[in-house]
Design a protein around this motif. Structure first.
Motif, PDB file in Angstrom:
ATOM      1  N   GLN A  14       1.200   7.082  -6.798  1.00 59.34           N
ATOM      2  CA  GLN A  14      -0.201   7.349  -7.119  1.00 59.34           C
ATOM      3  C   GLN A  14      -0.416   8.453  -8.209  1.00 59.34           C
ATOM      4  N   ALA A  42       0.988  -1.045   0.150  1.00 60.38           N
ATOM      5  CA  ALA A  42       0.065  -0.101  -0.079  1.00 60.38           C
ATOM      6  C   ALA A  42       0.978   1.256   0.089  1.00 60.38           C
ATOM      7  N   MET A  90       2.326   1.674  -3.525  1.00 57.37           N
ATOM      8  CA  MET A  90       1.068   2.130  -4.545  1.00 57.37           C
ATOM      9  C   MET A  90       1.443   3.590  -4.255  1.00 57.37           C
ATOM     10  N   GLN A  91       1.064   4.149  -2.839  1.00 59.79           N
ATOM     11  CA  GLN A  91       0.942   5.686  -2.674  1.00 59.79           C
ATOM     12  C   GLN A  91       1.953   6.347  -3.157  1.00 59.79           C
ATOM     13  N   TYR A 134      -6.010  10.047   2.508  1.00 61.02           N
ATOM     14  CA  TYR A 134      -6.943   9.387   1.773  1.00 61.02           C
ATOM     15  C   TYR A 134      -8.332   9.850   1.290  1.00 61.02           C
ATOM     16  N   TRP A 168      -2.293   6.047   9.352  1.00 61.38           N
ATOM     17  CA  TRP A 168      -1.512   7.033   8.193  1.00 61.38           C
ATOM     18  C   TRP A 168      -2.194   8.283   8.251  1.00 61.38           C
ATOM     19  N   ILE A 174      -9.812   6.106  -7.191  1.00 64.38           N
ATOM     20  CA  ILE A 174      -8.303   5.508  -7.392  1.00 64.38           C
ATOM     21  C   ILE A 174      -7.788   5.183  -6.098  1.00 64.38           C
ATOM     22  N   VAL A 175      -8.103   5.611  -5.048  1.00 56.53           N
ATOM     23  CA  VAL A 175      -7.749   5.515  -3.692  1.00 56.53           C
ATOM     24  C   VAL A 175      -7.989   3.877  -3.379  1.00 56.53           C
ATOM     25  N   PHE A 200       1.033  10.803   7.258  1.00 61.86           N
ATOM     26  CA  PHE A 200       1.704  10.078   6.288  1.00 61.86           C
ATOM     27  C   PHE A 200       1.001  10.296   4.721  1.00 61.86           C
ATOM     28  N   HIS A 201      -0.488  10.009   4.746  1.00 58.15           N
ATOM     29  CA  HIS A 201      -0.727   9.992   3.415  1.00 58.15           C
ATOM     30  C   HIS A 201      -2.396  10.460   3.661  1.00 58.15           C
ATOM     31  N   LEU A 218      -5.096   1.385  -3.986  1.00 59.45           N
ATOM     32  CA  LEU A 218      -3.920   1.063  -3.239  1.00 59.45           C
ATOM     33  C   LEU A 218      -3.846   0.034  -2.500  1.00 59.45           C
ATOM     34  N   PHE A 219      -5.105  -0.618  -2.149  1.00 56.83           N
ATOM     35  CA  PHE A 219      -5.054  -1.879  -1.259  1.00 56.83           C
ATOM     36  C   PHE A 219      -5.475  -3.159  -2.019  1.00 56.83           C
TER      37      PHE A 219
END
Lengths: 457, 457
Positions: A302, A295, A298-299, B384, B376, B309-310, B381-382, B313-314
């Motif tokens: 992006q 993950a 992938m981030q 979402y 996160w 698109i998020v 960190f990110h 990521l998983f």
């Protein structure tokens, strides 16, 4: 929950069952008792008579021996346990819990107690822990005839007699192992040593692993391997049937560990729900935490994903190919190391072999992947955009890179584990897949950055 | 390529090597010969003398026995082959190619020829194919003393004597198997039948699988199991050392197949590059073609992917969790079925057990996944997006669904294979992962469609 899924037959009347089983062989009685709760099995045992009951308890196939022994009345348990083979009895005590264990142990005669305590002192999975202390030994100055007479007297009390062990009369050091059939063909008046094979007997230390005992028995086609202490005194023998049982158990552990879990120590339908969960959740959570790196990777990509969403379509395909090729290589090297076909120092030979293999396998899959994209585009099943040719090339080239990387990683992991002092067989297919997944993403997006620069990216 | 990676020591002078090895045990000579090219090994064999050479050829550990035999001068090969144990000799002939095979076979005496042809007629992996035809049998009217005299006479010519087989004098049907140690303790003047154990001997058909022979030997703690034809005539015995060799080979095959490839039939560093490629590429390509369905599934969800698109990521994290839980369940059931802990009819008990296990495991991973996303987001960190809470919920709920589905699929696959007449052990970790991947994507996007409707989707 547990009651729903146990594999037992309807609870039987112990007296009826005992009468029905009395003439069956011990392994067949074991099969029937495994279908019953321990309390019923204990009552059936008492109904079989002492001699049969001991025979049944001696079978390693008896699933709940500990629970059955604990369900026996204490005063009846003592004599039955004393009749059991020492190695098997030690197995049962090993799994028993306090205070029942000490209580039962103290009901045994002092000699058996000492034997059991000595066996229990050996670490689990050691040769000492599966050896039997019931062997036939004679001093080196005896004749063949004296030895045969001795066997006649003790035959009924020994678990198995395959060989007679000849000891130095003074030091008690093992001098020779004489197979029964050589004893039969020898002159009765000759020295027992004259019937021994020319070579020094193969022996093993009690602290060596039971796998090493299995390897010796298999390599030298033995029926039993003598276990000796540091001074060369015979302290027990590991017999071929113990080794077969150990091999079957080991095979189960190995498959379960390769499947990505801790090995169960009970049959599938017998283990409790909580225990099963614990054995599986641990590794699953570790792998999940490792896989979280995907993950994060992938981030990092992006921007590329937003620009070229077509790339996401092939992520599962590409990642699984890396994992699959890695899993193949790991399974190959786990066994090659276990069978000593390959030694630690051969890692570079293996790497030199996996490199071209990985490139060739990657090229095959890359070709298939490119053909698939081209076919779907031409046939109009899906439109991969104006630059579909470059997308196909990206997928093909990434597959070569990822399959090569997967094969190399998968083949090196067992070496790394052995180098670090772990069992190479602790490597699992899911662990290799997890290792390869993050790097697979990096390879894929790296290849895409090169091939698609100026067009999609 | 091959020359780069072979595991051989420098080529030795055969005469020097033969002199050095002459006093070693046969298994140790085999280890040394395995390091040499077949031509050198053949010369060394000839330098060892006929008796040692036969002993060495009898070792199943000799990697290139066929190539070595083919490298021997034809007139020297005949007598050596005639001295070998029949079962081992048949193994060598089985791997030999025409016309060398017929030519060598015809150089044997007619009796050995007939024995070998009979053994070669049994299918591979059958009990008949690993049995030895060299056993000691006596008619039922003999005494113990006569039997012992007979053993003394034949001992040197028989591979192994563990038991004596008692045949009906008229029909030659097997009546009893008498272990040597019972014979020794019996009265010399008594009938040999009086020394037999009370129960009917355990026997096996030559057409049964060698795995069944291993199970019998392990269950009844035998040293050898007699092989009988339809009328009950003794035609050979499968000995415990043959069974151990078969178990080791089988374990290797099982790990390799579980790793997702065809089992190799040669050591890793010996197999040719092309053969290795063939064994690995087949399954890899099949899995790749199956995994292509993920690309099709992703294409079906392209609208969702573009809007959210998020979610991409998983994808790797979620798919691998399904594959890992499936791999665990498959490894458990492969062994439970192999050990008869679970029968085909128990599939529903297993499903009833895997359902709650899968839900619990999925909930653990789902909790971890949601915590990761929340952490996160909070730690910066990110990002979402505005609906990150719903995204986390989607990931968590999808993990419960996918891990449950993976555990169920993985546990049912071995049952399905057995039901269809295949070996449950042909199920592999990569095959389960591939089966679970496509459905995993469908579950993930299905859950997303429900939870994210009206917000992201």
């Amino acid at each position: 929950m547990n009651d729903l899924v146990t594999l037992r037959d309807p609870v039987a009347d112990p007296a009826v069952l005992a009468a029905r089983l009395r003439d069956e062989s011990a392994p067949d009685i074991v099969e029937a008792l495994n279908q019953q709760p321990p309390e019923v099995a204990a009552s059936v045992l008492l109904g079989l008579g002492a001699e049969r009951a001991v025979e049944v308890l001696d079978q390693p196939g008896l699933d709940e021996a500990v629970e059955i022994v604990e369900a026996l009345p204490r005063d009846r348990a003592g004599p039955l346990l004393a009749g059991m083979a020492a190695d098997r009895l030690a197995d049962v005590f090993r799994l028993m819990e306090e205070p029942g264990r000490s209580d039962l142990l103290e009901r045994l005669d002092p000699e058996t107690q000492a034997t059991i305590r000595a066996l229990l002192a050996y670490p689990e999975e050691s040769a000492g822990s599966i050896m039997t202390t019931e062997f036939v030994s004679v001093p080196a100055h005896w004749t063949v005839g004296q030895t045969l007479d001795h066997i006649r007297r003790v035959e009924r009390t020994r678990e198995t007699v395959y060989s007679v062990y000849v000891l130095d009369p003074a030091s008690h050091v093992l001098r020779a192992a004489v197979p029964l059939r050589r004893l039969i063909s020898a002159e009765p008046g000759a020295s027992v040593l004259s019937a021994a094979p020319g070579r020094r007997p193969v022996t093993i230390s009690g602290l060596a692993s039971r796998d090493d005992a299995a390897l010796l028995i298999s390599k030298y086609d033995l029926l039993a391997v003598p276990v000796v202490d540091g001074a060369g005194h015979l302290i027990g023998i590991v017999t071929v049937d113990d080794v077969i049982d150990a091999m079957v158990q080991r095979q189960t552990e190995q498959v379960q560990r390769f499947g990505g879990m801790e090995a169960l120590d009970e049959p599938y339908l017998r283990i409790s729900f909580g225990e099963m969960l614990r054995k599986r959740a641990g590794w699953l959570a570790v792998l999940f935490l490792g896989e979280m790196m995907t993950a994060s990777a992938m981030q990092g990509f992006q921007d590329e994903l937003e620009k070229a969403i077509v790339l996401t379509l092939f992520i599962p395909l590409i990642m699984s190919s890396g994992g699959n090729s890695g899993s193949q290589a790991t399974s190959l090297l786990i066994r090659a190391l276990a069978l000593d076909e390959v030694r630690l120092r051969d890692w570079w030979r293996v790497a030199l072999r996996e490199l071209p293999t990985g490139i060739a396998l990657g090229a095959i899959l890359g070709g298939l992947g490119m053909a698939r994209i081209a076919a779907w585009q031409w046939l109009g099943f899906h439109d991969y955009g104006a630059h579909w040719g470059l997308v196909a090339l990206t997928v093909g080239a990434a597959l070569v890179g990822i399959v090569t990387f997967g094969s190399l990683t998968g083949s090196m992991l067992p070496f790394l584990l052995r180098r670090l002092g772990f069992d190479p067989a602790s490597a699992s297919a899911p662990a290799v897949a997890t290792l390869v997944d993050v790097s697979g993403l990096v390879i894929y997006f790296g290849v895409a950055a090169i091939i698609l620069r100026g067009t999609l990216l």
